[in-house]
Design a protein around this motif. Structure first.
Motif, short mmCIF file in Angstrom:
data_model
loop_
_atom_site.label_atom_id
_atom_site.label_comp_id
_atom_site.label_asym_id
_atom_site.label_seq_id
_atom_site.Cartn_x
_atom_site.Cartn_y
_atom_site.Cartn_z
N THR A 1 3.83 4.22 -3.86
CA THR A 1 3.41 2.82 -3.86
C THR A 1 3.90 2.10 -2.62
O THR A 1 3.17 1.30 -2.01
CB THR A 1 3.91 2.11 -5.13
N GLN A 2 5.15 2.39 -2.22
CA GLN A 2 5.67 1.77 -1.01
C GLN A 2 4.89 2.23 0.22
O GLN A 2 4.60 1.43 1.13
CB GLN A 2 7.15 2.12 -0.85
N ALA A 3 4.51 3.50 0.22
CA ALA A 3 3.71 4.01 1.34
C ALA A 3 2.34 3.32 1.39
O ALA A 3 1.82 3.02 2.48
CB ALA A 3 3.53 5.51 1.21
N ALA A 4 1.76 3.06 0.21
CA ALA A 4 0.47 2.37 0.18
C ALA A 4 0.60 0.96 0.75
O ALA A 4 -0.29 0.49 1.48
CB ALA A 4 -0.05 2.32 -1.25
N ALA A 5 1.71 0.29 0.42
CA ALA A 5 1.93 -1.04 0.98
C ALA A 5 2.15 -0.97 2.48
O ALA A 5 1.60 -1.78 3.24
CB ALA A 5 3.12 -1.69 0.28
N ASP A 6 2.94 -0.01 2.91
CA ASP A 6 3.22 0.14 4.34
C ASP A 6 1.95 0.49 5.13
O ASP A 6 1.77 0.04 6.27
CB ASP A 6 4.28 1.22 4.57
N ASP A 7 1.10 1.30 4.51
CA ASP A 7 -0.13 1.72 5.18
C ASP A 7 -1.24 0.67 5.10
O ASP A 7 -2.32 0.85 5.70
CB ASP A 7 -0.65 3.03 4.58
N GLY A 8 -1.01 -0.40 4.34
CA GLY A 8 -2.00 -1.46 4.25
C GLY A 8 -3.22 -1.10 3.43
O GLY A 8 -4.36 -1.43 3.81
N VAL A 9 -3.02 -0.45 2.30
CA VAL A 9 -4.14 -0.06 1.44
C VAL A 9 -4.74 -1.30 0.78
O VAL A 9 -4.03 -2.04 0.07
CB VAL A 9 -3.68 0.96 0.38
N VAL A 10 -6.02 -1.51 1.01
CA VAL A 10 -6.76 -2.61 0.37
C VAL A 10 -8.16 -2.10 0.03
O VAL A 10 -8.70 -1.23 0.70
CB VAL A 10 -6.87 -3.84 1.29
N PRO A 11 -8.78 -2.64 -1.03
CA PRO A 11 -10.16 -2.24 -1.37
C PRO A 11 -11.16 -2.88 -0.41
O PRO A 11 -10.89 -3.91 0.22
CB PRO A 11 -10.32 -2.75 -2.79
N GLN A 12 -12.31 -2.27 -0.34
CA GLN A 12 -13.38 -2.77 0.53
C GLN A 12 -14.43 -3.51 -0.30
O GLN A 12 -14.73 -3.14 -1.43
CB GLN A 12 -14.04 -1.62 1.28
N ALA A 13 -14.99 -4.55 0.27
CA ALA A 13 -16.01 -5.35 -0.40
C ALA A 13 -17.32 -4.59 -0.49
O ALA A 13 -17.64 -3.76 0.37
CB ALA A 13 -16.22 -6.66 0.33
N GLN A 14 -18.09 -4.90 -1.52
CA GLN A 14 -19.41 -4.30 -1.70
C GLN A 14 -20.53 -5.23 -1.20
O GLN A 14 -21.68 -4.78 -1.03
CB GLN A 14 -19.64 -3.97 -3.17
N THR A 15 -20.20 -6.48 -1.01
CA THR A 15 -21.19 -7.44 -0.50
C THR A 15 -20.86 -7.78 0.95
O THR A 15 -19.73 -7.56 1.41
CB THR A 15 -21.21 -8.71 -1.35
N SER A 16 -21.83 -8.32 1.63
CA SER A 16 -21.64 -8.57 3.06
C SER A 16 -21.82 -10.03 3.47
O SER A 16 -21.47 -10.39 4.62
CB SER A 16 -22.62 -7.71 3.87
#
Length: 355
Positions: free
Chosen positions: A216-231
């Motif tokens: 979980t800390q690695a995910a935070a450090d790596d900047g994991v975020v979901p991507q939007a489906q709309t534009s």
């Protein structure tokens, strides 16, 4: 002649008796002197007699005579015997005045608490030996007198609910920078921080336990975020698979919110059977209640709901687990719903896309 003979004979008897008496007295005196001479010590205490001692001699007036000079055979004193051994007592250090011929009274060669221990550090007086030999005094079995670092609580390698620390503040700041919903950075891991951690774990496909370990800390450090489906436009996206609500503006995710949708189970309400299902598709907010709203099916209260299809709404709740748990609505935390209402907006007509 007879008279003289008689007289001489009588005188002779008297004289003879006196002579015999005198000799007897002399002999008796000599005998007594000889008897007294046996009780006196010899002139030379170190000399030994070549003649054996009488088998039966009169007992000495000194109860310890003949034994007092032999080492280790005196009666124990009131201070104890073996307890004083090893501290330099006279019982082992001073040689006897007369060497003993009996091996039974020689100093023992068997290991004991006395002889030979004084030269070993930590022994002899029973104090340092306890600290360094058997480890009983330090309580951890080491017996080395070192600081017991194992007794001090260590900081765990993970962060979990309830911790207050600088590293929690760093985590909160990182999550906030990435767009996960956190209204404050206070260094205290509470409910809002847990909701943000749930959302991060969901976005990273991690185990959803709210505990910030290495992954979980690695995910935070790596900047994991979901991507939007709309534009384009301002859209409220609901990701059913990952149980997330995304506030999206022109294809950019501005806020990531933990959510809980319908659990797929059936339930009874007012005599009817329903399925706890959240429909997928494209919708829009058509009704909103800026208050605590009670379900018409008596399923509970909803905080500031925004309805987008039928009786299904996005609403605030005090219970938003990391898995589907609702009757069909999309639950978010009360603070998240306040942000949607007060900061982001989402008025009636705002598109809602569920996938």
């Amino acid at each position: 002649m007879r008279v003289m003979h008689g007289r001489s004979t009588g005188a002779g008897r008297v004289v003879g008796k006196r002579v015999l008496g005198t000799l007897g007295a002399v002999a008796l005196t000599a005998s007594l002197l000889a008897a007294c001479a046996q009780d006196e010590p010899p002139a030379d205490a170190g000399a030994t007699s070549s003649s054996p001692a009488p088998e039966e001699s009169s007992p000495s007036t000194d109860p310890g005579a003949g034994e007092s000079e032999e080492p280790g055979q005196s009666e124990p004193s009131a201070e104890g015997g073996d307890d004083d051994a090893g501290d330099g007592s006279d019982s082992t250090d001073e040689p006897s005045a007369e060497p003993s011929e009996e091996p039974s009274v020689e100093p023992s060669v068997e290991p004991s608490d006395s002889a030979g221990d004084d030269e070993q550090p930590g022994k002899g007086d029973g104090s340092r030996g306890d600290e360094h030999s058997d480890g009983k005094n330090d309580g951890n079995g080491k017996g080395n007198g070192e600081d017991k670092k194992d007794d001090e609580p260590e900081t765990p390698d993970y962060i979990e609910y309830g911790e207050t620390s600088e590293r929690v503040g760093d985590l909160q700041q990182r999550l906030q920078d990435l767009g996960y919903l956190l209204t404050s950075v206070d260094g205290s891991y509470g409910g809002e921080t847990q909701q943000a951690v749930f959302a991060l774990q969901k976005a990273g496909g991690l185990y959803r336990d709210g505990v910030v370990g290495d992954a979980t800390q690695a995910a935070a450090d790596d900047g994991v975020v979901p991507q939007a489906q709309t534009s384009s436009g301002k859209v409220l996206e609901i990701d059913i698979d990952r149980q997330l609500v995304l506030a999206v503006e022109d294809g950019q995710v501005v806020k990531i919110i933990n959510a809980s949708s319908g659990n797929g189970e059936t339930y009874e309400a007012k005599g009817n059977t329903y399925t706890a299902y959240t429909p997928r598709g494209s919708f829009a907010v058509y009704r909103e209640e800026n208050r605590m709203y009670s379900s018409s099916l008596e399923l509970g209260d909803m905080w500031r709901p925004k309805f987008f299809t039928g009786g299904i709404a996005v609403h605030g709740s005090s219970s938003v687990p990391a898995f589907p748990a609702s009757h069909g609505c999309v639950r978010v935390s009360n603070s998240a719903m306040n942000w949607i209402w007060d900061t982001w907006g989402a008025p009636s007509g705002t598109p809602v896309v569920v996938y």
